[in-house]
Design a protein around this motif. Structure first.
Motif, PDB file in Angstrom:
ATOM      1  N   UNK A  87     259.669 143.038 -27.390  1.00 16.15           N
ATOM      2  CA  UNK A  87     260.380 141.767 -27.432  1.00 16.15           C
ATOM      3  C   UNK A  87     260.773 141.490 -28.877  1.00 16.15           C
ATOM      4  N   UNK A  88     261.600 140.476 -29.082  1.00 13.16           N
ATOM      5  CA  UNK A  88     261.974 140.131 -30.453  1.00 13.16           C
ATOM      6  C   UNK A  88     260.748 139.757 -31.279  1.00 13.16           C
ATOM      7  N   UNK A  89     259.746 139.184 -30.633  1.00 13.54           N
ATOM      8  CA  UNK A  89     258.530 138.776 -31.354  1.00 13.54           C
ATOM      9  C   UNK A  89     257.662 139.975 -31.731  1.00 13.54           C
ATOM     10  N   UNK A 114     258.920 143.268 -31.983  1.00 18.24           N
ATOM     11  CA  UNK A 114     259.798 144.404 -32.272  1.00 18.24           C
ATOM     12  C   UNK A 114     259.362 145.229 -33.469  1.00 18.24           C
ATOM     13  N   UNK A 115     258.821 144.589 -34.487  1.00 23.65           N
ATOM     14  CA  UNK A 115     258.479 145.314 -35.713  1.00 23.65           C
ATOM     15  C   UNK A 115     257.006 145.709 -35.768  1.00 23.65           C
ATOM     16  N   UNK A 116     256.215 145.277 -34.805  1.00 23.01           N
ATOM     17  CA  UNK A 116     254.774 145.554 -34.833  1.00 23.01           C
ATOM     18  C   UNK A 116     254.432 147.038 -34.804  1.00 23.01           C
ATOM     19  N   UNK A 117     255.172 147.896 -34.057  1.00 20.93           N
ATOM     20  CA  UNK A 117     254.782 149.312 -33.986  1.00 20.93           C
ATOM     21  C   UNK A 117     255.235 150.153 -35.178  1.00 20.93           C
ATOM     22  N   UNK A 118     255.879 149.557 -36.159  1.00 17.81           N
ATOM     23  CA  UNK A 118     256.426 150.337 -37.267  1.00 17.81           C
ATOM     24  C   UNK A 118     255.364 150.699 -38.298  1.00 17.81           C
ATOM     25  N   UNK A 119     255.428 151.952 -38.771  1.00 19.53           N
ATOM     26  CA  UNK A 119     254.621 152.348 -39.928  1.00 19.53           C
ATOM     27  C   UNK A 119     255.240 151.807 -41.208  1.00 19.53           C
ATOM     28  N   UNK A 120     256.569 151.639 -41.185  1.00 14.21           N
ATOM     29  CA  UNK A 120     257.256 151.111 -42.357  1.00 14.21           C
ATOM     30  C   UNK A 120     258.725 151.492 -42.352  1.00 14.21           C
ATOM     31  N   UNK A 121     259.353 151.251 -43.501  1.00  9.62           N
ATOM     32  CA  UNK A 121     260.782 151.502 -43.680  1.00  9.62           C
ATOM     33  C   UNK A 121     260.978 152.549 -44.768  1.00  9.62           C
ATOM     34  N   UNK A 166     265.422 144.064 -35.353  1.00 11.15           N
ATOM     35  CA  UNK A 166     264.554 143.686 -34.236  1.00 11.15           C
ATOM     36  C   UNK A 166     265.261 143.864 -32.901  1.00 11.15           C
ATOM     37  N   UNK A 167     266.516 143.434 -32.819  1.00  9.77           N
ATOM     38  CA  UNK A 167     267.249 143.552 -31.557  1.00  9.77           C
ATOM     39  C   UNK A 167     267.465 145.016 -31.191  1.00  9.77           C
ATOM     40  N   UNK A 168     267.700 145.854 -32.194  1.00 10.95           N
ATOM     41  CA  UNK A 168     267.885 147.280 -31.939  1.00 10.95           C
ATOM     42  C   UNK A 168     266.625 147.879 -31.321  1.00 10.95           C
ATOM     43  N   UNK A 169     265.461 147.516 -31.854  1.00 10.04           N
ATOM     44  CA  UNK A 169     264.201 148.008 -31.300  1.00 10.04           C
ATOM     45  C   UNK A 169     264.009 147.529 -29.870  1.00 10.04           C
ATOM     46  N   UNK A 170     264.367 146.302 -29.605  1.00  2.00           N
ATOM     47  CA  UNK A 170     264.254 145.761 -28.247  1.00  2.00           C
ATOM     48  C   UNK A 170     265.159 146.536 -27.290  1.00  2.00           C
TER      49      UNK A 170
END
Length: 234
Positions: A100-102, A104-111, A180-184
């Motif tokens: 979800x948008x909320x 979306x970034x939680x599973x990322x190791x980073x950028x 975030x929307x892309x991840x969703x």
């Protein structure tokens, strides 16, 4: 911040193994910025497209394409120049589906930074395997930066340099689908796994670099990713 890849201090050499932590699949996105949609113009409403994309338009960069900072890029088949798509890359830390948008970034190791190389003139809308998937055509690095250090991705600016000259600059606030929307949208129909990488969007008509050029992609706070296109200048 985690150091990855070969590092610019190392001597230039081919880098044929995916630098840690990139052990998965790299997914690229096109037509995810208003600049590209503007360039397409009325072609977006004509066959075969008939309408602007309603979902992310994805392509894959397989494992043989992934190299690190400082690696030498060799154009395939006697080609003398390459398009350079500088962009922001999202690196997965754990499996993710139905985000979800909320969350979306939680599973990322980073950028990190990405330089997506492609043979100039390839047709995006046909399977351009040779043009986009040649060895070393996706450079990633030099650092893996946490989301807390990056802040809002929409505030970032991607700069591309060829031999020290600024040839392209784009703000990520221009993305049609935010990070975030892309991840969703992607995880709505497929699971992303640890080590997978998502490139947030490569612009249509990316700058061109000739053989013998040094190419640098820069985002403030994420560093500079530099690669050399092998060969004499054309």
């Amino acid at each position: 911040m985690t150091k990855i890849g070969t590092g610019r201090g190392a001597s230039r050499r081919p880098y044929t193994h995916a630098p840690y932590p990139f052990g998965g699949t790299v997914y690229g996105v096109i037509l995810n910025d208003t600049e590209s949609l503007t360039r397409m113009g009325t072609a977006l409403t004509e066959p075969p497209h008939k309408a602007p994309p309603q979902a992310p338009v994805l392509y894959i960069k397989p494992r043989n394409t992934v190299v690190g900072d400082g690696a030498v890029i060799t154009p395939p088949g006697g080609k003398t120049c390459l398009e350079v798509g500088g962009t922001l890359a999202l690196v997965m830390d754990r499996a993710a589906s139905r985000l979800t948008l909320e969350t979306a970034l939680d599973p990322l190791a980073g950028f990190t930074l990405a330089a997506d190389f492609m043979v100039s003139g390839a047709d995006y809308y046909r399977p351009a395997i040779k043009e986009k998937c040649f060895d070393g055509s996706c450079a990633l690095g030099p650092d893996l930066v946490s989301g807390n250090e990056v802040g809002d991705p929409a505030a970032l600016t991607v700069k591309t340099f060829v031999d020290g000259a600024l040839v392209h600059e784009r703000k990520l606030s221009d993305l049609v689908r935010s990070v975030s929307q892309l991840m969703v949208d992607i995880t709505e129909f497929m699971t992303l796994h640890p080590g997978d990488v998502v490139l947030t969007g490569v612009p249509l008509g990316a700058p061109i670099a000739a053989m013998g050029s040094d190419v640098t992609v820069e985002i403030e706070g994420l560093g500079r990713l530099t690669n050399h296109i092998v060969g004499g200048r054309s």
